[in-house]
Design an enzyme around this catalytic site. Structure first.
Site, short mmCIF file in Angstrom:
data_model
loop_
_atom_site.label_atom_id
_atom_site.label_comp_id
_atom_site.label_asym_id
_atom_site.label_seq_id
_atom_site.Cartn_x
_atom_site.Cartn_y
_atom_site.Cartn_z
N ARG A 1 -2.04 -39.91 -3.35
CA ARG A 1 -0.96 -40.41 -2.50
C ARG A 1 -1.27 -40.14 -1.04
NH1 ARG A 1 4.20 -40.13 -4.17
NH2 ARG A 1 3.28 -40.61 -6.20
N SER B 1 5.70 -44.92 -5.13
CA SER B 1 6.79 -44.25 -5.85
C SER B 1 8.08 -44.23 -5.01
CB SER B 1 6.36 -42.85 -6.26
OG SER B 1 7.29 -42.26 -7.13
N HIS B 2 8.62 -43.04 -4.75
CA HIS B 2 9.89 -42.89 -4.04
C HIS B 2 9.70 -42.65 -2.55
CE1 HIS B 2 8.40 -38.90 -5.01
NE2 HIS B 2 9.08 -38.44 -3.98
N LYS C 1 -1.10 -43.91 -9.59
CA LYS C 1 -0.81 -43.11 -10.77
C LYS C 1 -1.78 -43.57 -11.85
CE LYS C 1 4.04 -42.33 -9.58
NZ LYS C 1 5.47 -42.55 -9.92
N ASP D 1 14.17 -45.62 -8.30
CA ASP D 1 13.27 -45.41 -7.16
C ASP D 1 12.36 -46.62 -7.00
OD1 ASP D 1 11.51 -45.01 -9.28
OD2 ASP D 1 10.46 -43.35 -8.30
N ASP E 1 9.34 -47.47 -7.75
CA ASP E 1 8.49 -48.01 -8.81
C ASP E 1 9.12 -47.94 -10.18
OD1 ASP E 1 8.15 -45.20 -8.91
OD2 ASP E 1 6.16 -45.40 -9.79
N ASP F 1 10.37 -45.47 -12.14
CA ASP F 1 10.20 -44.42 -13.13
C ASP F 1 11.17 -43.25 -12.93
OD1 ASP F 1 9.04 -43.13 -10.96
OD2 ASP F 1 7.04 -42.97 -11.83
N ARG F 2 12.11 -43.39 -11.97
CA ARG F 2 13.13 -42.36 -11.76
C ARG F 2 14.50 -43.03 -11.68
NH1 ARG F 2 12.17 -38.03 -7.40
NH2 ARG F 2 12.52 -39.76 -5.99
N HIS G 1 13.15 -38.26 -13.40
CA HIS G 1 12.16 -38.67 -14.39
C HIS G 1 12.69 -38.25 -15.77
CE1 HIS G 1 8.72 -39.81 -11.84
NE2 HIS G 1 9.05 -38.80 -11.04
#
Length: 459
Positions: free
Chosen positions: A17, A105-106, A115, A238, A240, A242-243, A325
């Site tokens: 990242r 991501s977030h 990832k 979020d 992407d 996944d949260r 998550h």
């Protein structure tokens, strides 16, 4: 193929990242593709799935990544734009030898990253450092891999629908202009009940609010929509997908650990005695509730890859993090799919009376801070945690050091850890009453001060 050195901050504990065109860019994506492809080839694999989120920089990074993968002789199955969980799903559905998701991501819009799955497992820790070493030594395989574009969207939606078993709720969904937007927009037409989608258009500038459901300010638009529509529940995601975050009909936030407690109330009826894993940021209320329900509460390190590894070790059917998550191995694959978690959350509410407000009220009262995140340099954040740990050890404090320091006192507990995804320290406090919480906060402020760190305004 030439050697490539990554910026010192981008090879993180459980993903890669950085800030686009400052610490990460297309040259890094190309080198990373070569390293991943080499690793897959040397483990006997030949096919990797690639997907990307809606950030403006993601398509170019995905193209460079794909070029690097193919240069090692690996074939790329391009899934294209969508949420990270769709990429994870594709690795299982297509029985690929790995997968890479280009996603920030977030994080804010100027961040991006990767990832990675090697085989059916997450790539993290030493394995990510090994990718850096391969690039630094230009130790790459060579070949002529091919690319094929695969539309897996409908198969993914059908898989999500398979476990829908909830009642007639009115739900507001907020993908936050993130990569889950198209999936949620489409599924909303198929679910029972009434479903309203806000911010469903995928837009890498995130024009309406930051795509991080752990920050309550980012849920204000969701709260307003829930009130305006008279909805039972609001769910947010979020960047992407996944949260997950949630609010009840009163606009009260249902935090990740509270969601997990409600989910455990359903799962442990089906699998009595099963282990349920939560990270060190989770409330003691959650661990106590899992035990009351007859499950085995397990506290573990924060980080989606670390949680997934622990799930495999313990054969745990359910796990979650305060950050939203949620991982289901029961009837699913064990990875963090926030849309699937939303479905299972609605299922859990249905079988436990159908009223989220009542389920939230039923959880024992505790006074706590939300997850507090405050700026600290990439290197300094780890030094601060270590300094605090050493001082507490000298004072013979009662603490857990699974991930950072979680200090236990008669009042409750406080936590300080270094984020693995941002240049921030993370803190949280929880007590039985306001007076106890004030004492815990002061103890944390004192420790930060001794390390020359100003406490955040909301501590």
């Amino acid at each position: 193929m030439t050697a490539h050195d990554f910026h010192s901050t981008v090879l993180r504990e459980y993903d890669v990242r950085g800030i686009v065109d400052e610490t990460i860019g297309v040259a890094d994506a190309l080198a990373l593709g070569r390293s991943i492809g080499t690793t897959v080839r040397r483990s006997g694999g030949s096919r990797i799935c690639v997907g990307y989120d809606g950030r403006l920089s993601s398509p170019s990074l995905a193209e460079a990544l794909t070029e690097g993968l193919m240069s090692t002789g690996v074939n790329v199955e391009m899934i294209g734009l969508g949420p990270t969980p769709m990429l994870y799903y594709s690795v299982f559905e297509l029985d690929a030898d790995g997968g890479v998701m280009v996603t920030g991501s977030h994080n804010p819009p100027n961040y991006n990253g990767f990832k990675i799955m090697l085989g059916k497992k997450p790539c993290f820790g030493a394995a990510i450092q090994k990718l850096g070493e391969l690039a630094g030594n230009a130790d790459f395989e060579r070949g002529d891999g091919q690319r094929v574009d695969i539309d897996i969207f409908d198969r993914y939606l059908d898989r999500l629908m398979r476990d829908v078993d909830f009642g007639e709720f009115k739900v507001v969904w907020d993908p936050a202009n993130g990569a889950a937007g198209d999936v949620i927009e489409t599924l909303a037409k198929r679910w029972p009940g009434e479903h309203i989608v806000i911010n469903g258009e995928i837009d890498g500038t995130f024009p309406n609010h930051h795509a991080d459901p752990t920050v309550e300010a980012n849920l204000e638009q969701l709260k307003e929509a829930v009130a305006r529509h008279g909805a039972d529940i609001g769910l947010s995601f979020d960047g992407d997908g996944d949260r997950i975050g949630a609010v009840d009909s009163q606009g009260r936030v249902v935090w990740g650990d509270q969601m997990l407690a409600i989910m455990a109330g359903d799962l442990l009826k089906t699998l009595p005695g099963a282990p349920v894993i939560a990270d060190v940021k989770a409330s003691q209320v959650l661990f106590d509730r899992i035990e009351e329900l007859g499950g085995q509460p397990v506290m573990w390190k924060t980080g989606h890859s670390l949680i997934k590894e622990k799930m495999v070790e313990l054969s745990a059917p359910l796990a979650g993090e305060m950050s939203g998550h949620i991982f289901y191995k029961h009837n699913f694959y064990g990875h963090d799919d926030a849309i699937y978690a939303g479905i299972r959350f609605l299922n859990a509410i249905t079988v436990q009376g159908g009223n989220l407000d009542a389920l939230k009220d039923d959880l024992p009262a505790a006074v706590n801070t939300p997850e507090l995140r405050f700026d600290c340099g990439e290197v300094r954040k780890f030094e601060v945690v270590e300094e605090v740990k050493e001082r507490l050890q000298e004072a013979d404090a009662n603490m857990q050091t699974i991930d950072g320091v979680r200090v236990l006192t008669d009042d409750g507990w406080w936590l300080l850890r270094a984020s693995n995804t941002q240049a921030v320290l993370v803190a949280r406090c929880e007590a039985a009453d306001d007076a106890g919480l004030a004492r815990l906060k002061q103890a944390l402020v004192d420790q930060l001060a001794q390390s020359g760190v100003a406490a955040p305004a909301d501590l």
